[in-house]
Design an enzyme around this catalytic site. Sequence first.
Site, PDB file in Angstrom:
ATOM      1  N   SER A   6       0.799  -1.246   0.000  1.00  0.00           N
ATOM      2  CA  SER A   6       0.000   0.000   0.000  1.00  0.00           C
ATOM      3  C   SER A   6       0.821   1.281   0.000  1.00  0.00           C
ATOM      4  O   SER A   6       0.268   2.346  -0.273  1.00  0.00           O
ATOM      5  CB  SER A   6      -0.915   0.020   1.219  1.00  0.00           C
ATOM      6  OG  SER A   6      -2.151  -0.520   0.887  1.00  0.00           O
ATOM      7  N   LYS A  48       0.607   3.483  -3.006  1.00  0.00           N
ATOM      8  CA  LYS A  48      -0.565   4.326  -3.301  1.00  0.00           C
ATOM      9  C   LYS A  48      -0.218   5.810  -3.300  1.00  0.00           C
ATOM     10  O   LYS A  48      -0.754   6.597  -4.069  1.00  0.00           O
ATOM     11  CB  LYS A  48      -1.669   4.052  -2.258  1.00  0.00           C
ATOM     12  CG  LYS A  48      -2.260   2.648  -2.361  1.00  0.00           C
ATOM     13  CD  LYS A  48      -3.170   2.338  -1.178  1.00  0.00           C
ATOM     14  CE  LYS A  48      -3.779   0.946  -1.285  1.00  0.00           C
ATOM     15  NZ  LYS A  48      -4.472   0.526  -0.052  1.00  0.00           N
ATOM     16  N   TYR A  97      -2.839  -2.173 -10.624  1.00  0.00           N
ATOM     17  CA  TYR A  97      -2.859  -1.984  -9.163  1.00  0.00           C
ATOM     18  C   TYR A  97      -2.052  -3.090  -8.457  1.00  0.00           C
ATOM     19  O   TYR A  97      -1.226  -2.828  -7.582  1.00  0.00           O
ATOM     20  CB  TYR A  97      -4.313  -1.940  -8.658  1.00  0.00           C
ATOM     21  CG  TYR A  97      -4.391  -1.966  -7.153  1.00  0.00           C
ATOM     22  CD1 TYR A  97      -3.969  -0.875  -6.393  1.00  0.00           C
ATOM     23  CD2 TYR A  97      -4.846  -3.102  -6.478  1.00  0.00           C
ATOM     24  CE1 TYR A  97      -4.002  -0.917  -5.008  1.00  0.00           C
ATOM     25  CE2 TYR A  97      -4.890  -3.140  -5.092  1.00  0.00           C
ATOM     26  CZ  TYR A  97      -4.457  -2.054  -4.359  1.00  0.00           C
ATOM     27  OH  TYR A  97      -4.476  -2.092  -2.991  1.00  0.00           O
ATOM     28  N   TYR A 131      -4.119   3.534   7.668  1.00  0.00           N
ATOM     29  CA  TYR A 131      -5.317   2.695   7.811  1.00  0.00           C
ATOM     30  C   TYR A 131      -6.274   3.327   8.828  1.00  0.00           C
ATOM     31  O   TYR A 131      -6.293   4.548   8.975  1.00  0.00           O
ATOM     32  CB  TYR A 131      -4.942   1.252   8.198  1.00  0.00           C
ATOM     33  CG  TYR A 131      -4.010   0.585   7.220  1.00  0.00           C
ATOM     34  CD1 TYR A 131      -4.362   0.432   5.873  1.00  0.00           C
ATOM     35  CD2 TYR A 131      -2.785   0.067   7.619  1.00  0.00           C
ATOM     36  CE1 TYR A 131      -3.512  -0.205   4.970  1.00  0.00           C
ATOM     37  CE2 TYR A 131      -1.935  -0.579   6.723  1.00  0.00           C
ATOM     38  CZ  TYR A 131      -2.304  -0.702   5.411  1.00  0.00           C
ATOM     39  OH  TYR A 131      -1.476  -1.331   4.529  1.00  0.00           O
ATOM     40  N   VAL A 148       0.951  -3.594   4.144  1.00  0.00           N
ATOM     41  CA  VAL A 148       0.829  -4.851   4.890  1.00  0.00           C
ATOM     42  C   VAL A 148       2.083  -5.729   4.827  1.00  0.00           C
ATOM     43  O   VAL A 148       2.182  -6.704   5.561  1.00  0.00           O
ATOM     44  CB  VAL A 148      -0.391  -5.692   4.441  1.00  0.00           C
ATOM     45  CG1 VAL A 148      -1.696  -5.017   4.824  1.00  0.00           C
ATOM     46  CG2 VAL A 148      -0.347  -6.001   2.958  1.00  0.00           C
TER      47      VAL A 148
HETATM   48  N1  LIG Z   1      -2.056  -5.227  -2.315  1.00  0.00           N
HETATM   49  C1  LIG Z   1      -2.732  -5.140  -1.062  1.00  0.00           C
HETATM   50  C2  LIG Z   1      -2.258  -3.912  -0.382  1.00  0.00           C
HETATM   51  C3  LIG Z   1      -2.686  -3.931   1.013  1.00  0.00           C
HETATM   52  C4  LIG Z   1      -1.931  -2.980   1.876  1.00  0.00           C
HETATM   53  O1  LIG Z   1      -0.708  -2.959   1.915  1.00  0.00           O
HETATM   54  O2  LIG Z   1      -2.646  -2.242   2.563  1.00  0.00           O
HETATM   55  C5  LIG Z   1      -4.234  -5.105  -1.257  1.00  0.00           C
HETATM   56  O3  LIG Z   1      -4.699  -4.542  -2.177  1.00  0.00           O
HETATM   57  O4  LIG Z   1      -4.983  -5.641  -0.488  1.00  0.00           O
END
Ligand SMILES: N[C@@H](CCC(=O)O)C(=O)O
Length: 332
Positions: free
Chosen positions: A63, A66, A189, A241, A259
Amino acid sequence: MSDLPEFIKYLYEKYRVLDDGSLASYIPELTKANPDWFAISIVTKEGEVFQVGDSQEHFTIQSMSKVFVYGMALEDQNREILLEKIGVEPTGDPFNSVIRLDENSKRPDNPMVNAGAIATAGLIKGVNATDKLNRLLAMFRRYIGHDVFIDAPVFMSERATGHRNRALANLLLNFGIIDNNIEEILDLYFQQCALVVNCQDLAMMAATLANRGVNPITNKQAVKPCYVRDILSVMHTCGMYNYAGEWAYRVGIPAKSGVSGGIIGVIPDKAGIAVFSPLIDSKGNSVRGIKVFEDLSDEFDLHLFDSPLEKCSFLEISKNKKDVVSQVMGNG
Ligand SMILES: N[C@@H](CCC(=O)O)C(=O)O
């Protein structure tokens, strides 16, 4: 002389023994991480690197990507177009929740939750899927300062099991936020999440943001400076989060976690910080990562709202703390 090198060694020793949390398991490949991995890396805006632990260990960015893809979408579209499609409100919900997208807004609340990040991937320009991926990789390369690659098993693992993300993409299509290239958008993604980094790379990426979009070593512009403010704002309000509020309160550093166990933090005009330790809590944040950031913020007065009068000079610790550090490190 800066106290920082000694202090991060101290934090490493202090938290190495903490083994709370667990490895992310919903992406099967991530369970192969070693729970002992632990690294702290700091890169100043002048390009000076301080680090300790497994800073060269490779893992996927998840994540944390992002943040950077959002910056690219801002450049590819513009602020207003992006705001029409993706909000900037924190959710308080788990990152992969479908509830609010369906019930309330019909547009993702922010680009740091999965719904918003998938919508962001859908806004990246390119003549075809390969072109989009190549542009994305070139963007990451500018931040990191060297060649980059995707971890194919992690990508395939997530592509095979990412049913919840597929559900989010279908809802986004239903609400007219993305077009009907669902599989292509999801692939982009999943590929951005499977980018391979190490802790030093992450600190360099954060330092690039701290340095208004310019990589401190290569001097290349990774993102237009006018968008750094937007990126840091969503990191500050939505990056951790459903712990984002408490993080802003306790740590006060614009940050993003993933994560795989990384957390990046940006001290504008000073430095980028990254901590990597794959044991995460129930919200998805690295347990040791949170502790290290809390201590760094306290010790160096890095909270955004610490009074400028009280802020100590960056990278120097108090006399009392020096004694504690010396004792723990065995030189006192
Ligand atoms: N690729 C993970 C990323 C999750 C994360 O790191 O928050 C997902 O889309 O669930």
